[in-house]
Enzyme design. Sequence first.
Site, PDB file in Angstrom:
ATOM      1  N   ASP A  55      33.877  10.992 -60.704  1.00 42.34           N
ATOM      2  CA  ASP A  55      33.450   9.634 -61.031  1.00 42.34           C
ATOM      3  C   ASP A  55      34.493   9.045 -61.973  1.00 42.34           C
ATOM      4  O   ASP A  55      34.694   9.550 -63.084  1.00 42.34           O
ATOM      5  CB  ASP A  55      32.068   9.681 -61.702  1.00 42.34           C
ATOM      6  CG  ASP A  55      31.513   8.282 -61.946  1.00 42.34           C
ATOM      7  OD1 ASP A  55      32.304   7.317 -61.994  1.00 42.34           O
ATOM      8  OD2 ASP A  55      30.282   8.161 -62.097  1.00 42.34           O
ATOM      9  N   ASN A  82      43.143   2.368 -56.380  1.00 43.69           N
ATOM     10  CA  ASN A  82      42.387   1.635 -55.353  1.00 43.69           C
ATOM     11  C   ASN A  82      40.874   1.642 -55.593  1.00 43.69           C
ATOM     12  O   ASN A  82      40.190   0.691 -55.218  1.00 43.69           O
ATOM     13  CB  ASN A  82      42.696   2.253 -53.973  1.00 43.69           C
ATOM     14  CG  ASN A  82      41.741   1.765 -52.904  1.00 43.69           C
ATOM     15  OD1 ASN A  82      41.834   0.644 -52.423  1.00 43.69           O
ATOM     16  ND2 ASN A  82      40.782   2.620 -52.535  1.00 43.69           N
ATOM     17  N   TYR A 147      33.879  -9.282 -61.568  1.00 42.51           N
ATOM     18  CA  TYR A 147      34.852  -8.728 -60.610  1.00 42.51           C
ATOM     19  C   TYR A 147      36.184  -9.468 -60.741  1.00 42.51           C
ATOM     20  O   TYR A 147      37.246  -8.850 -60.828  1.00 42.51           O
ATOM     21  CB  TYR A 147      34.297  -8.855 -59.193  1.00 42.51           C
ATOM     22  CG  TYR A 147      35.187  -8.269 -58.131  1.00 42.51           C
ATOM     23  CD1 TYR A 147      35.328  -6.889 -57.986  1.00 42.51           C
ATOM     24  CD2 TYR A 147      35.891  -9.095 -57.238  1.00 42.51           C
ATOM     25  CE1 TYR A 147      36.152  -6.349 -56.993  1.00 42.51           C
ATOM     26  CE2 TYR A 147      36.705  -8.565 -56.251  1.00 42.51           C
ATOM     27  CZ  TYR A 147      36.830  -7.190 -56.134  1.00 42.51           C
ATOM     28  OH  TYR A 147      37.649  -6.660 -55.152  1.00 42.51           O
ATOM     29  N   ALA A 149      37.319 -11.110 -63.250  1.00 42.75           N
ATOM     30  CA  ALA A 149      37.951 -10.785 -64.535  1.00 42.75           C
ATOM     31  C   ALA A 149      38.630  -9.422 -64.470  1.00 42.75           C
ATOM     32  O   ALA A 149      39.760  -9.247 -64.948  1.00 42.75           O
ATOM     33  CB  ALA A 149      36.893 -10.801 -65.644  1.00 42.75           C
ATOM     34  N   LYS A 151      39.818  -7.835 -61.841  1.00 38.74           N
ATOM     35  CA  LYS A 151      40.977  -7.827 -60.945  1.00 38.74           C
ATOM     36  C   LYS A 151      42.116  -8.687 -61.503  1.00 38.74           C
ATOM     37  O   LYS A 151      43.290  -8.360 -61.328  1.00 38.74           O
ATOM     38  CB  LYS A 151      40.559  -8.305 -59.545  1.00 38.74           C
ATOM     39  CG  LYS A 151      39.606  -7.336 -58.844  1.00 38.74           C
ATOM     40  CD  LYS A 151      40.269  -5.973 -58.610  1.00 38.74           C
ATOM     41  CE  LYS A 151      39.428  -5.037 -57.767  1.00 38.74           C
ATOM     42  NZ  LYS A 151      40.124  -3.778 -57.445  1.00 38.74           N
ATOM     43  N   ILE A 180      38.549  -8.077 -46.406  1.00 40.32           N
ATOM     44  CA  ILE A 180      38.667  -6.977 -45.437  1.00 40.32           C
ATOM     45  C   ILE A 180      37.216  -6.645 -45.078  1.00 40.32           C
ATOM     46  O   ILE A 180      36.573  -5.794 -45.704  1.00 40.32           O
ATOM     47  CB  ILE A 180      39.391  -5.749 -46.043  1.00 40.32           C
ATOM     48  CG1 ILE A 180      40.705  -6.148 -46.752  1.00 40.32           C
ATOM     49  CG2 ILE A 180      39.620  -4.684 -44.969  1.00 40.32           C
ATOM     50  CD1 ILE A 180      41.792  -6.701 -45.858  1.00 40.32           C
TER      51      ILE A 180
HETATM   52  N1  LIG Z   1      37.130  -5.189 -48.837  1.00 41.19           N
HETATM   53  C1  LIG Z   1      37.610  -6.276 -49.383  1.00 41.19           C
HETATM   54  O1  LIG Z   1      37.356  -7.376 -48.879  1.00 41.19           O
HETATM   55  C2  LIG Z   1      38.476  -6.192 -50.619  1.00 41.19           C
HETATM   56  C3  LIG Z   1      39.142  -7.375 -50.995  1.00 41.19           C
HETATM   57  C4  LIG Z   1      39.934  -7.346 -52.126  1.00 41.19           C
HETATM   58  C5  LIG Z   1      40.093  -6.178 -52.849  1.00 41.19           C
HETATM   59  N2  LIG Z   1      39.441  -5.048 -52.470  1.00 41.19           N
HETATM   60  C6  LIG Z   1      39.623  -3.854 -53.301  1.00 41.19           C
HETATM   61  O2  LIG Z   1      40.037  -2.769 -52.498  1.00 41.19           O
HETATM   62  C7  LIG Z   1      39.606  -1.547 -53.092  1.00 41.19           C
HETATM   63  C8  LIG Z   1      38.903  -0.695 -52.033  1.00 41.19           C
HETATM   64  O3  LIG Z   1      37.746  -1.374 -51.596  1.00 41.19           O
HETATM   65  P1  LIG Z   1      37.123  -1.219 -50.135  1.00 41.19           P
HETATM   66  O4  LIG Z   1      36.973  -2.563 -49.558  1.00 41.19           O
HETATM   67  O5  LIG Z   1      37.838  -0.167 -49.380  1.00 41.19           O
HETATM   68  O6  LIG Z   1      35.638  -0.757 -50.540  1.00 41.19           O
HETATM   69  P2  LIG Z   1      34.815   0.578 -50.307  1.00 41.19           P
HETATM   70  O7  LIG Z   1      34.866   0.997 -48.880  1.00 41.19           O
HETATM   71  O8  LIG Z   1      33.500   0.304 -50.922  1.00 41.19           O
HETATM   72  O9  LIG Z   1      35.620   1.667 -51.153  1.00 41.19           O
HETATM   73  C9  LIG Z   1      35.520   1.797 -52.524  1.00 41.19           C
HETATM   74  C10 LIG Z   1      36.092   3.152 -52.900  1.00 41.19           C
HETATM   75  O10 LIG Z   1      36.012   3.285 -54.329  1.00 41.19           O
HETATM   76  C11 LIG Z   1      35.362   4.511 -54.636  1.00 41.19           C
HETATM   77  N3  LIG Z   1      34.563   4.410 -55.858  1.00 41.19           N
HETATM   78  C12 LIG Z   1      33.585   3.519 -56.133  1.00 41.19           C
HETATM   79  N4  LIG Z   1      33.034   3.799 -57.327  1.00 41.19           N
HETATM   80  C13 LIG Z   1      33.685   4.893 -57.815  1.00 41.19           C
HETATM   81  C14 LIG Z   1      33.574   5.671 -58.985  1.00 41.19           C
HETATM   82  N5  LIG Z   1      32.666   5.389 -59.915  1.00 41.19           N
HETATM   83  N6  LIG Z   1      34.409   6.721 -59.153  1.00 41.19           N
HETATM   84  C15 LIG Z   1      35.319   7.038 -58.202  1.00 41.19           C
HETATM   85  N7  LIG Z   1      35.500   6.326 -57.078  1.00 41.19           N
HETATM   86  C16 LIG Z   1      34.681   5.283 -56.874  1.00 41.19           C
HETATM   87  C17 LIG Z   1      34.438   4.778 -53.442  1.00 41.19           C
HETATM   88  O11 LIG Z   1      34.201   6.176 -53.318  1.00 41.19           O
HETATM   89  P3  LIG Z   1      32.866   6.955 -53.764  1.00 41.19           P
HETATM   90  O12 LIG Z   1      31.710   6.057 -53.483  1.00 41.19           O
HETATM   91  O13 LIG Z   1      32.912   8.184 -52.921  1.00 41.19           O
HETATM   92  O14 LIG Z   1      33.051   7.269 -55.215  1.00 41.19           O
HETATM   93  C18 LIG Z   1      35.295   4.295 -52.284  1.00 41.19           C
HETATM   94  O15 LIG Z   1      36.168   5.319 -51.871  1.00 41.19           O
HETATM   95  C19 LIG Z   1      38.707  -1.930 -54.265  1.00 41.19           C
HETATM   96  O16 LIG Z   1      39.427  -1.857 -55.479  1.00 41.19           O
HETATM   97  C20 LIG Z   1      38.352  -3.375 -53.964  1.00 41.19           C
HETATM   98  O17 LIG Z   1      38.046  -4.096 -55.137  1.00 41.19           O
HETATM   99  C21 LIG Z   1      38.637  -5.033 -51.363  1.00 41.19           C
END
Ligand SMILES: NC(=O)c1ccc[n+]([C@@H]2O[C@H](COP(=O)([O-])OP(=O)(O)OC[C@H]3O[C@@H](n4cnc5c(N)ncnc54)[C@H](OP(=O)(O)O)[C@@H]3O)[C@@H](O)[C@H]2O)c1
Length: 255
Positions: A55, A82, A147, A149, A151, A180
């Site tokens: 975590d 990430n 969020y 803030a 990022k 995404i």
């Molecule tokens: N999807 C979009 O539209 C979008 C747009 C802009 C930016 N982003 C950014 O891209 C990144 C990846 O997001 P995603 O879209 O791929 O979302 P996602 O599928 O929800 O992935 C989030 C990842 O973060 C991990 N995570 C969450 N809480 C955690 C914790 N407490 N400790 C360790 N790991 C943790 C999750 O793994 P576990 O649950 O296994 O811990 C998962 O692997 C994020 O930083 C997000 O802000 C996404």
Amino acid sequence: MGHVIVTGASSGIGTALARAFSDEGHSVTLVARREAQLREIAASLPGPSHVVGKDLSEPATAADWLPDAVAALGPVDVLVNNAGMQVIGRTDEVDIDACERSIALNLLTPLRLTRAVLPAMKAQGSGSIVDIASMAALAPTPGMAWYSASKAGLAAASDAIRGEVRGSGVHVVTVFPGIIGETDMGAKGLTRYQPSLALKMQPQGTAAELARRIVRAVARKSDRVIYPSLNTAARHLPGLTRWVMDRMTPQLVDP
Ligand SMILES: NC(=O)c1ccc[n+]([C@@H]2O[C@H](COP(=O)([O-])OP(=O)(O)OC[C@H]3O[C@@H](n4cnc5c(N)ncnc54)[C@H](OP(=O)(O)O)[C@@H]3O)[C@@H](O)[C@H]2O)c1
């Protein structure tokens, strides 16, 4: 080939990144809470990997697995910050503990991990830090104050560190993904706003293409990745972007 660390590798963009770097011949450390998921993904990668179930929302202990990762796969060549979480809601209604956890996970932990890997990268005269920020950093979004803030903070730090390490051989890539929609976070986020033309007109991308562009940016030492590319306008037209965000962001729907 190098050792790449990807936090948040158990789903979405992180899994796509682990796969893309592995396909390029790198060894990959995958970090997240869902260890079983990570093991499955690691087993499907073509190259060597190391799995860390952790975590990362407790910054004080967020880097304590690094020595084991280095022992397993060697000095860190690329750190990809990430892992992230998103709190969406009206600022007077949100769960404040979740909000504070999001600042820890999205901003404090990436800075702590960067602090932990930078000395060795500078000593070896090479390495890359990749910070996955968000378009919410360039276009702070109503309904996502915490969020945005977190990022914007990460993107600002990322830019600052790039200037600081210039000439050391270390390189920083700041990434601004737009929507995404196929990931857990992306899909959930889309359901929290009322359907509207403005939302429909937002360009959407895929995790695989974003990962491909990030791998290329690391190889070419590009400063930033803005994807989908249409979103680049927000960086050059901040005034217009603010005007649009304030007036066109759809209303929230209750969860
Ligand atoms: N999807 C979009 O539209 C979008 C747009 C802009 C930016 N982003 C950014 O891209 C990144 C990846 O997001 P995603 O879209 O791929 O979302 P996602 O599928 O929800 O992935 C989030 C990842 O973060 C991990 N995570 C969450 N809480 C955690 C914790 N407490 N400790 C360790 N790991 C943790 C999750 O793994 P576990 O649950 O296994 O811990 C998962 O692997 C994020 O930083 C997000 O802000 C996404």
